[in-house]
Design an enzyme around this catalytic site. Structure first.
Site: not given
Ligand code: CMC
Length: 427
Positions: A267, A306, A362
């Protein structure tokens, strides 16, 4: 003929049901009538991480994740970032309308009046270790504010709610600045109420032996970043504030739960994690190898992806623009080149394209904060200052919403059935 209902046939019993559809949603409680027998609890939905469950009806923030749209109370984020002040946006989020000149002046005065904190707060901040994470200090200190304002428990009194919201908006930057000073071993600088909200915060943070010489471009850049972070509907920290607040605890305790949620690297902690990642990559030539580790699943590209945005995060577009304005003042952050190259490669790579992973708010914000002189572990504190009006607006909306009750999800129990206690010597 089309009808706003959903017909469901339960193949376990052959019975059919007609459920009302309103605002593109069915009520989960309407499923409860679907039973296999009289003593059946009734049908539930299983939705870990709330992937497809609306927990509330809200009039605060609108996001269209497919088209990259973000609006606060109907106003596009681009217009607010360009034309409004942070306190104006805070007023908008909390009250629902932009303030008139008179209302804004009164609001600014109210906030200014409450910027001081009880000096005992400085004492327990001093008790933190020199290397305490500033988010840990912030969440502890904000939670502790509830002990200074026991009147804050009168959450059903509108005047009291207003007072506590003003206190939180006013005192958060003061505590945040104190946390910064503590980490550096610098004496605390108390609010200078001759300064505006942002100027005062920057002065409390950076002044050494007299008023800090303001750089207006940097201060406006910081203000824009706070505006961009001010609300983002039902994200993890806002859900935490709503959920904790639904127990009718005071807003200081509820907001400290929000700060705790924001602390995490998935987050708000992502802005810190991006900088750590750029440090780890070190040089442009190491980017392809890093991307490979991400694609193999052993790393994440921090600042990308996201839950809601499936195209470019509109905040990221604005942050990138601000970054160039800031770097004109401070000189280029050398890590920008790595970030730009990382973005370029990722946006052309099938892995990221397929999963609709784009830079989020971010990705570039940390580079700006670093150029402004904030240490990496402090970035999320700036996010918290920005998000405070959103948390407060959402907290109040939750309290006034007749549909809301104490937040209490259901579970599917998958543990053992009943078994007899085994004495320790027989285990
Ligand atoms: N790098 C590589 N792969 C990713 C990433 C990433 N940053 N984000 C998602 N994926 C992949 C993930 O591995 C999955 O792949 P697969 O379908 O093969 O298993 C697919 O994309 C879907 O990901 P998810 O984890 O199911 O998506 P989510 O909606 O649960 O997670 C998230 C959203 C923001 C937690 C995630 O994208 C992430 O961890 N990003 C990096 C951390 C980040 O930048 N967070 C800030 C978010 S914006 C500001 C805030 O909210 O604070």
């Amino acid at each position: 003929m089309s009808k706003d209902t959903l017909s469901v046939t339960d193949n376990r019993t052959g019975r059919s049901y007609e459920l009302p559809v309103s605002e593109g949603t069915i009520r989960a409680m309407d499923l409860r009538q679907i039973k296999t027998s009289d003593d059946d609890f009734g049908l539930m939905t299983y939705d870990p991480a709330f992937m497809n469950t609306a927990s509330c009806r809200s009039a605060i923030t609108f996001i269209d994740g497919e088209r990259g749209i973000l609006r606060y109370r109907g106003y596009p984020i681009e217009q607010l970032a360009e034309r409004a002040s942070f306190l104006e946006v805070s007023y908008l989020l909390i009250h629902g309308e932009l303030p008139t000149r008179e209302e804004l002046d009164r609001w600014i005065e109210e906030v200014r009046y409450h910027t001081y904190v009880h000096t005992n707060i400085t004492k327990f901040l001093e008790g933190f270790r020199y290397d305490a994470h500033p988010m840990g200090m912030l969440l502890g200190a904000v939670g502790a504010l509830s002990t200074f304002y026991p009147d804050a428990k009168h959450i059903h009194d509108p005047a009291n709610r207003h007072l506590q919201m003003v206190r939180l908006l006013a005192k958060l930057p003061t505590i945040a600045a104190f946390a910064f000073r503590h980490s550096r071993g610098l004496p605390f600088v108390f609010p200078d109420n001759g300064l505006d909200y942002i100027g005062n915060y920057v002065n409390m943070t950076f002044s050494i032996g007299g008023r800090h010489q303001p750089n207006k471009v940097l201060q406006r850049a910081l203000e824009i970043l706070l505006i961009l972070h001010a609300d983002h509907e039902q994200n993890c920290s806002t859900s935490a504030v709503r959920s904790v607040g639904s127990s009718h605890v005071d807003p200081f305790s509820a907001v400290s739960a929000g700060i705790a949620a924001l602390y995490g690297p998935l987050h708000g902690g992502a802005n810190e994690a991006v900088l750590l990642m750029l440090d780890e990559i070190g040089e442009k030539k190491n980017i392809p190898a890093f991307i490979e580790t991400v694609k193999q699943g052993s790393d994440r590209l921090m600042g990308f992806g996201h839950r809601v945005y499936k195209s470019y995060d509109p905040r990221a577009t604005l942050v990138k623009k601000v970054a160039y304005e800031v770097f004109e003042q401070t000189g280029l952050n050398p890590k920008l080149e790595i970030a730009l190259e990382l973005e370029r490669i990722a946006l052309e790579d099938e892995y990221f394209i397929k999963r609709k992973l784009y830079p989020n708010v971010d990705f570039y914000s940390g580079l700006i904060y670093q150029a402004m002189g904030y240490p990496t572990d402090y970035f999320t504190v700036l996010f918290a200052i920005g998000r405070t009006p959103g948390w407060l607006a959402q907290w109040q909306e939750m309290l006034l919403d007749k549909d809301q009750k104490i937040s209490r999800p259901r579970q599917i129990y998958i543990g053992e059935g009943k078994r007899e206690f085994v004495p320790i010597e027989r285990r």
